[in-house]
Structure formats: C-alpha cells, structure tokens
Motif scaffolding. Sequence first.
Motif, mmCIF file in Angstrom:
data_model
loop_
_atom_site.group_PDB
_atom_site.id
_atom_site.type_symbol
_atom_site.label_atom_id
_atom_site.label_comp_id
_atom_site.label_asym_id
_atom_site.label_seq_id
_atom_site.Cartn_x
_atom_site.Cartn_y
_atom_site.Cartn_z
ATOM 1 N N ARG A 178 -9.200 -4.653 -6.188
ATOM 2 C CA ARG A 178 -7.893 -5.252 -6.474
ATOM 3 C C ARG A 178 -7.443 -4.953 -7.897
ATOM 4 O O ARG A 178 -6.269 -4.693 -8.139
ATOM 5 N N LEU A 179 -8.373 -4.988 -8.813
ATOM 6 C CA LEU A 179 -8.026 -4.674 -10.195
ATOM 7 C C LEU A 179 -7.546 -3.231 -10.307
ATOM 8 O O LEU A 179 -6.574 -2.933 -11.003
ATOM 9 N N HIS A 180 -8.202 -2.338 -9.581
ATOM 10 C CA HIS A 180 -7.802 -0.933 -9.595
ATOM 11 C C HIS A 180 -6.402 -0.775 -8.989
ATOM 12 O O HIS A 180 -5.577 0.000 -9.497
ATOM 13 N N ILE A 181 -6.114 -1.505 -7.935
ATOM 14 C CA ILE A 181 -4.788 -1.447 -7.314
ATOM 15 C C ILE A 181 -3.725 -1.920 -8.296
ATOM 16 O O ILE A 181 -2.686 -1.275 -8.462
ATOM 17 N N VAL A 182 -3.982 -3.036 -8.969
ATOM 18 C CA VAL A 182 -3.009 -3.542 -9.943
ATOM 19 C C VAL A 182 -2.866 -2.558 -11.106
ATOM 20 O O VAL A 182 -1.765 -2.299 -11.584
ATOM 21 N N TRP A 183 -3.989 -1.976 -11.546
ATOM 22 C CA TRP A 183 -3.945 -0.963 -12.606
ATOM 23 C C TRP A 183 -3.060 0.204 -12.168
ATOM 24 O O TRP A 183 -2.203 0.665 -12.932
ATOM 25 N N ALA A 184 -3.258 0.691 -10.959
ATOM 26 C CA ALA A 184 -2.474 1.815 -10.453
ATOM 27 C C ALA A 184 -0.994 1.440 -10.369
ATOM 28 O O ALA A 184 -0.124 2.224 -10.762
ATOM 29 N N LEU A 185 -0.694 0.238 -9.878
ATOM 30 C CA LEU A 185 0.697 -0.192 -9.770
ATOM 31 C C LEU A 185 1.322 -0.457 -11.135
ATOM 32 O O LEU A 185 2.536 -0.383 -11.283
#
Length: 121
Positions: free
Chosen positions: A32-39
């Motif tokens: 989830r952290l990676h998804i938020v980072w990407a977004l």
Amino acid sequence: MSTGAGGGFQDPPAEVLAQAAAAFGLLATPARLHIVWALAQGESDVTGLAERVGGTLPSVSQHLTKLKLAGLVRSRREGRRQVYLVDDPDVVTVVRLMVGQLSERAGYPAAQPVRLHELGA
C-alpha cells in the motif's frame, strides 16, 4: 488537553490520534505504501500500478479499495478505465518525506523512486 514538556504543544484529541493511527496503519504494508508512493508521482490506472509495484491486478485493486475507503486516494472515470490519484496532499508530503529519508539513509539518491521491496521492506 494537556501541554507537553517539549515547548507547550497541546496533545491532540483522542479522535485525531485514532484517525492518524488508522491512516498510518493503512500505510504500514509495503504494497500500500508503494501504491501511494507511485500515485504521489502521478495518477494511474490499476494496470499501470500493478506493473509499477509488481503486484497482481486483484491484489492492487484490493489495496486501492481500502485506500479509497479511508479517503487516502480517489478515482475518476476516464472512458472505460478508472484512474486513481492521491486525494490528500498532506499524505503525499508525509510519504515522500519518509521514503526519501529512508532512501537517503540506505544510500539511494533521494530523487530516484525506489521500489520498497528492493529496500527489503
């Protein structure tokens, strides 16, 4: 509310602490952290996110649903696809700060996005 010893700051209300803990809890998984980072770098659809973070479409979609329910991301329809973006600029600031600091400590350039699983997270 009480004042702390460190400069007169008042303790936040229990409700605010609970909300912050819930938000941090959602970001406590590397995926989830990676998804938020990407977004935080720009909006994307589920397929683009899955490719970027190395997850399956169903898994990334489930994570996005949880993040969306928590109000951390939102989506908009663009033709047939759903495009996701971070809904809270303060979350972007916190994520960029934390990941940037940890990247620097690990010897990675701060400006270069790093996959969290590459850091052993």
